[in-house]
Every structure is written in C-alpha cells, then in structure tokens.
Motif scaffolding. Structure first.
Motif, PDB file in Angstrom:
ATOM      1  N   MET A   1      -3.911 -11.835   8.956  1.00 13.75           N
ATOM      2  CA  MET A   1      -4.354 -11.115   7.773  1.00 13.75           C
ATOM      3  C   MET A   1      -3.432  -9.925   7.524  1.00 13.75           C
ATOM      4  O   MET A   1      -3.155  -9.142   8.419  1.00 13.75           O
ATOM      5  CB  MET A   1      -5.789 -10.618   7.971  1.00 13.75           C
ATOM      6  CG  MET A   1      -6.338  -9.920   6.754  1.00 13.75           C
ATOM      7  SD  MET A   1      -8.090  -9.572   6.948  1.00 13.75           S
ATOM      8  CE  MET A   1      -8.031  -7.815   7.057  1.00 13.75           C
ATOM      9  N   LEU A   2      -2.935  -9.806   6.311  1.00 14.23           N
ATOM     10  CA  LEU A   2      -2.035  -8.711   5.971  1.00 14.23           C
ATOM     11  C   LEU A   2      -2.839  -7.478   5.569  1.00 14.23           C
ATOM     12  O   LEU A   2      -3.911  -7.577   4.979  1.00 14.23           O
ATOM     13  CB  LEU A   2      -1.112  -9.117   4.828  1.00 14.23           C
ATOM     14  CG  LEU A   2      -0.115 -10.225   5.165  1.00 14.23           C
ATOM     15  CD1 LEU A   2       0.625 -10.654   3.919  1.00 14.23           C
ATOM     16  CD2 LEU A   2       0.845  -9.754   6.229  1.00 14.23           C
ATOM     17  N   MET A   3      -2.282  -6.330   5.867  1.00 12.56           N
ATOM     18  CA  MET A   3      -2.933  -5.062   5.551  1.00 12.56           C
ATOM     19  C   MET A   3      -2.660  -4.678   4.106  1.00 12.56           C
ATOM     20  O   MET A   3      -1.512  -4.627   3.687  1.00 12.56           O
ATOM     21  CB  MET A   3      -2.389  -3.976   6.495  1.00 12.56           C
ATOM     22  CG  MET A   3      -2.952  -2.636   6.268  1.00 12.56           C
ATOM     23  SD  MET A   3      -4.669  -2.634   6.744  1.00 12.56           S
ATOM     24  CE  MET A   3      -5.029  -0.913   6.671  1.00 12.56           C
ATOM     25  N   GLN A   4      -3.727  -4.455   3.347  1.00 15.03           N
ATOM     26  CA  GLN A   4      -3.563  -4.019   1.966  1.00 15.03           C
ATOM     27  C   GLN A   4      -3.635  -2.504   1.914  1.00 15.03           C
ATOM     28  O   GLN A   4      -4.490  -1.898   2.551  1.00 15.03           O
ATOM     29  CB  GLN A   4      -4.627  -4.637   1.073  1.00 15.03           C
ATOM     30  CG  GLN A   4      -4.472  -6.119   0.949  1.00 15.03           C
ATOM     31  CD  GLN A   4      -5.083  -6.659  -0.321  1.00 15.03           C
ATOM     32  OE1 GLN A   4      -5.488  -5.917  -1.202  1.00 15.03           O
ATOM     33  NE2 GLN A   4      -5.129  -7.964  -0.416  1.00 15.03           N
ATOM     34  N   ASN A   5      -2.717  -1.926   1.165  1.00 14.76           N
ATOM     35  CA  ASN A   5      -2.672  -0.477   0.966  1.00 14.76           C
ATOM     36  C   ASN A   5      -2.606  -0.192  -0.518  1.00 14.76           C
ATOM     37  O   ASN A   5      -2.282  -1.063  -1.325  1.00 14.76           O
ATOM     38  CB  ASN A   5      -1.429   0.129   1.637  1.00 14.76           C
ATOM     39  CG  ASN A   5      -1.503   0.101   3.137  1.00 14.76           C
ATOM     40  OD1 ASN A   5      -2.481   0.538   3.717  1.00 14.76           O
ATOM     41  ND2 ASN A   5      -0.478  -0.431   3.771  1.00 14.76           N
ATOM     42  N   TRP A   6      -2.889   1.045  -0.863  1.00 10.50           N
ATOM     43  CA  TRP A   6      -2.724   1.504  -2.243  1.00 10.50           C
ATOM     44  C   TRP A   6      -1.322   2.085  -2.379  1.00 10.50           C
ATOM     45  O   TRP A   6      -0.859   2.823  -1.503  1.00 10.50           O
ATOM     46  CB  TRP A   6      -3.759   2.570  -2.586  1.00 10.50           C
ATOM     47  CG  TRP A   6      -5.104   1.985  -2.866  1.00 10.50           C
ATOM     48  CD1 TRP A   6      -6.109   1.788  -1.964  1.00 10.50           C
ATOM     49  CD2 TRP A   6      -5.590   1.519  -4.122  1.00 10.50           C
ATOM     50  NE1 TRP A   6      -7.188   1.222  -2.597  1.00 10.50           N
ATOM     51  CE2 TRP A   6      -6.903   1.046  -3.917  1.00 10.50           C
ATOM     52  CE3 TRP A   6      -5.041   1.445  -5.397  1.00 10.50           C
ATOM     53  CZ2 TRP A   6      -7.673   0.522  -4.940  1.00 10.50           C
ATOM     54  CZ3 TRP A   6      -5.808   0.929  -6.426  1.00 10.50           C
ATOM     55  CH2 TRP A   6      -7.114   0.471  -6.194  1.00 10.50           C
ATOM     56  N   PHE A  58      -1.845   3.211  -9.974  1.00 16.39           N
ATOM     57  CA  PHE A  58      -2.118   2.907  -8.576  1.00 16.39           C
ATOM     58  C   PHE A  58      -2.553   1.453  -8.468  1.00 16.39           C
ATOM     59  O   PHE A  58      -3.321   0.962  -9.290  1.00 16.39           O
ATOM     60  CB  PHE A  58      -3.213   3.826  -8.025  1.00 16.39           C
ATOM     61  CG  PHE A  58      -2.856   5.279  -8.114  1.00 16.39           C
ATOM     62  CD1 PHE A  58      -1.934   5.835  -7.245  1.00 16.39           C
ATOM     63  CD2 PHE A  58      -3.431   6.084  -9.080  1.00 16.39           C
ATOM     64  CE1 PHE A  58      -1.591   7.176  -7.337  1.00 16.39           C
ATOM     65  CE2 PHE A  58      -3.093   7.420  -9.181  1.00 16.39           C
ATOM     66  CZ  PHE A  58      -2.175   7.971  -8.304  1.00 16.39           C
ATOM     67  N   CYS A  59      -2.076   0.777  -7.424  1.00 17.65           N
ATOM     68  CA  CYS A  59      -2.386  -0.642  -7.242  1.00 17.65           C
ATOM     69  C   CYS A  59      -2.549  -0.913  -5.750  1.00 17.65           C
ATOM     70  O   CYS A  59      -1.788  -0.394  -4.931  1.00 17.65           O
ATOM     71  CB  CYS A  59      -1.269  -1.501  -7.826  1.00 17.65           C
ATOM     72  SG  CYS A  59      -1.583  -3.270  -7.762  1.00 17.65           S
ATOM     73  N   GLU A  60      -3.534  -1.758  -5.419  1.00 18.18           N
ATOM     74  CA  GLU A  60      -3.767  -2.141  -4.027  1.00 18.18           C
ATOM     75  C   GLU A  60      -3.208  -3.548  -3.798  1.00 18.18           C
ATOM     76  O   GLU A  60      -3.583  -4.485  -4.501  1.00 18.18           O
ATOM     77  CB  GLU A  60      -5.263  -2.115  -3.716  1.00 18.18           C
ATOM     78  CG  GLU A  60      -5.581  -2.405  -2.274  1.00 18.18           C
ATOM     79  CD  GLU A  60      -7.062  -2.405  -1.990  1.00 18.18           C
ATOM     80  OE1 GLU A  60      -7.425  -2.102  -0.838  1.00 18.18           O
ATOM     81  OE2 GLU A  60      -7.863  -2.732  -2.899  1.00 18.18           O
ATOM     82  N   PHE A  61      -2.307  -3.662  -2.824  1.00 15.27           N
ATOM     83  CA  PHE A  61      -1.735  -4.961  -2.492  1.00 15.27           C
ATOM     84  C   PHE A  61      -1.103  -4.904  -1.111  1.00 15.27           C
ATOM     85  O   PHE A  61      -0.870  -3.830  -0.566  1.00 15.27           O
ATOM     86  CB  PHE A  61      -0.699  -5.408  -3.541  1.00 15.27           C
ATOM     87  CG  PHE A  61       0.484  -4.496  -3.698  1.00 15.27           C
ATOM     88  CD1 PHE A  61       1.659  -4.720  -3.002  1.00 15.27           C
ATOM     89  CD2 PHE A  61       0.423  -3.411  -4.565  1.00 15.27           C
ATOM     90  CE1 PHE A  61       2.758  -3.888  -3.158  1.00 15.27           C
ATOM     91  CE2 PHE A  61       1.510  -2.570  -4.732  1.00 15.27           C
ATOM     92  CZ  PHE A  61       2.687  -2.805  -4.026  1.00 15.27           C
ATOM     93  N   ASP A  62      -0.847  -6.089  -0.538  1.00 17.95           N
ATOM     94  CA  ASP A  62      -0.153  -6.119   0.745  1.00 17.95           C
ATOM     95  C   ASP A  62       1.349  -6.176   0.464  1.00 17.95           C
ATOM     96  O   ASP A  62       1.776  -6.649  -0.594  1.00 17.95           O
ATOM     97  CB  ASP A  62      -0.632  -7.288   1.613  1.00 17.95           C
ATOM     98  CG  ASP A  62      -0.301  -8.633   1.018  1.00 17.95           C
ATOM     99  OD1 ASP A  62       0.878  -9.019   1.084  1.00 17.95           O
ATOM    100  OD2 ASP A  62      -1.220  -9.293   0.487  1.00 17.95           O
TER     101      ASP A  62
END
Length: 167
Positions: A1-6, A58-62
C-alpha cells in the motif's frame, strides 16, 4: 500500500477551479479554499469567490500518481525542492479544511514568521491552531502553509475561545 500525502500544486494562471475539477474527475481528493470578495463592476456590485492561495491547489495522492496529477488540465507542477515533491503536513491541511467548513469569514493573509501560536479551544473551530492576529475590532487566527509561505485568516467569533500558547 502506497502512502498518500497532501501536496501543493502550482496551477496555470486563474485555472485553480479547472485543475480542481479535472483532478476530482480523476478521483483525487482536493482542497481549494475560497473567500468572498465584493467587486465593483461597471453597473453594479458583485460578490465573487476567489482562491485564498492564488495559483495553488492542494491535492492528496501517492507519489506514484504524480504523472496522472501533472497531466490534469490546469496543473503546472508539484511544489517541492527540485524534482522532489514536498508533502504538506496533514495538520495544516486539517486546519484549513476546518476553517473552510466553519463557514466563518476567510481572507488571505500575509505569511507570518513571528507571533504567538494559539489553539482554539471551543466552538466550531475547536482544535484549529494558528497565529493570533488582531485587525481593527476583530480577532483572527492565521493558519499558515509553511511550504508555500502563504496564510489564511479566519475570524474568531464569540462562540470560539482562543487558548495561549501552543507548545
């Protein structure tokens, strides 16, 4: 599982809304804080919504989805150091989202490096941390996005109580 950040995205001029919509259609969570401003037109006054952080979204993605994000219409780049993307701390995103959700009057604010940090203890903005500022006869809490060196100010009403200081 990849870590999603903003992450903060740089948009094309006045394309924040276009970029937000195209990213949301691709399934990415976004945050575009807006404020209302009264503008004089040739024949009337009109209230319009403008981005608090012009040119940014701002966007949340890995990190593996970087290409999908950068190819969205209106998006220019991801803010970072060189080619490395720099995530925005989730606490700062949460504070901005809380300020937007509270429907309190918002306004862009100059980035502050000095001043006392405060936490709102009660009311609809409870838990939001920022820098205390006074403007005329109102009290505001300034929430900063350090990476962008930009801030927003949220007016604190009688329902909220500011607690000093934040360790």
């Amino acid at each position: 599982m990849l870590m999603q950040n903003w992450y903060a995205l740089v948009t094309k001029p006045q394309a924040e809304t276009t970029a937000r919509l195209s990213l949301e259609l691709r399934g990415f969570p976004t945050l575009l804080p807006l404020y209302r401003e009264r503008r004089r037109w040739s024949d009337r006054w009109k209230t319009i919504e403008r981005p608090i952080f012009p040119g940014y979204l701002f966007c949340e993605f890995d990190p593996g989805a970087r290409r999908d994000v950068l190819t969205a219409p209106g998006v220019r780049s991801v803010v970072g150091l060189g080619a490395a993307m720099e995530p925005i701390p989730v606490e700062q995103i949460s504070a901005i989202a809380s300020a937007v959700a509270a429907n309190a009057p918002l306004a862009p604010w100059d980035y502050l490096t000095a001043g006392e940090r405060v936490r709102i203890a009660e009311g609809p903005l409870a838990g939001v941390e920022g820098i205390l500022a006074e403007l005329k006869d109102s009290v505001r809490v300034v929430v900063s996005v350090e990476l962008l060196r930009r801030s927003l100010a949220v007016e604190v009403d009688g329902q909220s109580r500011v607690v000093l200081p934040v360790p």
